[in-house]
Design a protein around this motif. Structure first.
Motif, PDB file in Angstrom:
ATOM      1  N   ASP A   1       0.735  -1.256  -0.027  1.00 34.75           N
ATOM      2  CA  ASP A   1      -0.083  -0.139  -0.115  1.00 34.75           C
ATOM      3  C   ASP A   1       0.853   1.259   0.063  1.00 34.75           C
ATOM      4  N   SER A   2       0.391   2.375  -0.309  1.00 35.67           N
ATOM      5  CA  SER A   2       0.947   3.682  -0.297  1.00 35.67           C
ATOM      6  C   SER A   2       1.189   4.028   1.140  1.00 35.67           C
ATOM      7  N   GLY A   3       2.266   4.624   1.146  1.00 33.27           N
ATOM      8  CA  GLY A   3       2.709   5.047   2.674  1.00 33.27           C
ATOM      9  C   GLY A   3       3.250   4.064   3.618  1.00 33.27           C
ATOM     10  N   VAL A   4       3.576   2.950   3.073  1.00 34.09           N
ATOM     11  CA  VAL A   4       4.061   1.993   4.076  1.00 34.09           C
ATOM     12  C   VAL A   4       5.550   2.149   4.160  1.00 34.09           C
ATOM     13  N   GLY A   5       6.276   2.845   3.356  1.00 32.57           N
ATOM     14  CA  GLY A   5       7.721   3.136   3.391  1.00 32.57           C
ATOM     15  C   GLY A   5       8.623   2.388   2.120  1.00 32.57           C
ATOM     16  N   LYS A   6       7.954   1.971   1.252  1.00 32.07           N
ATOM     17  CA  LYS A   6       8.772   0.982   0.250  1.00 32.07           C
ATOM     18  C   LYS A   6       9.679   2.044  -0.381  1.00 32.07           C
ATOM     19  N   SER A   7       9.618   3.341  -0.722  1.00 30.32           N
ATOM     20  CA  SER A   7      10.574   4.325  -1.152  1.00 30.32           C
ATOM     21  C   SER A   7      11.594   4.460  -0.299  1.00 30.32           C
ATOM     22  N   SER A   8      11.391   4.573   1.053  1.00 34.64           N
ATOM     23  CA  SER A   8      12.325   5.148   2.168  1.00 34.64           C
ATOM     24  C   SER A   8      13.150   3.785   2.520  1.00 34.64           C
ATOM     25  N   LEU A   9      12.509   2.498   2.385  1.00 38.17           N
ATOM     26  CA  LEU A   9      13.468   1.246   2.392  1.00 38.17           C
ATOM     27  C   LEU A   9      14.245   1.330   1.339  1.00 38.17           C
ATOM     28  N   LEU A  10      14.158   1.628   0.078  1.00 36.50           N
ATOM     29  CA  LEU A  10      15.009   1.490  -1.075  1.00 36.50           C
ATOM     30  C   LEU A  10      15.947   2.733  -0.807  1.00 36.50           C
TER      31      LEU A  10
END
Length: 212
Positions: A25-34
Motif C-alpha cells: 500500500d501507499s505510505g508503508v515506506g517502500k521508497s524509504s526502504l529503497l
C-alpha cells in the motif's frame, strides 16, 4: 549467514543481475526502504508516481551482483501500471506498516493475489517486511501475526525500520542469498553459468600451436 557478507561494490562487472520488486500500500515506506538501502540517508518522500527503480551493486561471498530494485506506486489508481513490472522478477518484497492494520490485511487480500496473477517466475523468492518498527508504541500488527502471514504466503519474514536503518541491509541480504540458492533463478540472472560453460568449452578444446 556469516559466510555471506553483502558489501557494496562500484565495479561495472558483475556475475549476476537480479530484478527485485517492492509492492504494498501507499505510505508503508517502500521508497524509504529503497533509499535507505542504496544510500546513507533517510528522507520523508512523497508517494511514488507510477514506478521508479534504483540499481545497487553488492558482493555476496565471491559473487558480484547487480540488483535492479523497482519501487511501485501503492495507490489504487496506479495498480494497473504495475502488472508488467512483475515480469522477470526474481525477488518480490511485500511491505506493510506495523502501525496500520489495513496495510497488513491488504497484503493477503490484494497484493499476494497480484503476485500469483502476474509473477512470471514460479520460483520467485518473496520477502514479507513489517516496516516502521521504530514506532513500536503504535504497533497494530504483532510480530507473530507477521510470521503467520509469511508462513501462509511461503515467504521470508523480517521487521525493519527505514528511519533507523534497523534490519534494512539484512532484509535485502537474506532475500538475495535465498535467490542465489534457487538454481533456476541463479541461472536466469547469471553470468556465472555462461562463464562456466565458456570455460569448460575452452578446457575441452584441443591445444593449438606446436610448442611443447
Amino acid at each position: 549467514m556469516n559466510n555471506h557478507q553483502v558489501q557494496s561494490n562500484t565495479s561495472s562487472n558483475y556475475d549476476a543481475s537480479f530484478k527485485i520488486l517492492l509492492i504494498g500500500d501507499s505510505g508503508v515506506g517502500k521508497s524509504s526502504l529503497l533509499l535507505t538501502f542504496v544510500s546513507t540517508c533517510f528522507d520523508h518522500l512523497p508517494p511514488t508516481i507510477g514506478v521508479d527503480f534504483k540499481i545497487k551493486l553488492v558482493t555476496v561471498g565471491e559473487n558480484k551482483l547487480k540488483l535492479t530494485i523497482w519501487d511501485t506506486a501503492g495507490q489504487e489508481k496506479f495498480r494497473t501500471l504495475t502488472s508488467s513490472y512483475y515480469r522477470g522478477a526474481q525477488g518480490i518484497v511485500l511491505v506493510y506498516d506495523v502501525t496500520r492494520r489495513e496495510t497488513f490485511t491488504n497484503l493477503s487480500d490484494f497484493w499476494a493475489k497480484e503476485v500469483e496473477l502476474y509473477s512470471t517466475n514460479q520460483d520467485c523468492v518473496k520477502m514479507l517486511v513489517g516496516n516502521k518498527v521504530d514506532k513500536d508504541s503504535e504497533r497494530a500488527v504483532s510480530r507473530e501475526q507477521g510470521l503467520g502471514l509469511a508462513q501462509q504466503l511461503g515467504s521470508l519474514f523480517i521487521e525493519c525500520s527505514a528511519k533507523t536503518r534497523e534490519n534494512v541491509e539484512l532484509c535485502f541480504q537474506e532475500l538475495v542469498i535465498k535467490i542465489m540458492e534457487v538454481p533456476s533463478l541463479l541461472e536466469e540472472g547469471s553470468n556465472i553459468v555462461k562463464r562456466n560453460i565458456l570455460k569448460h568449452k575452452e578446457e575441452d578444446s584441443p591445444p593449438t600451436g606446436c610448442c611443447s
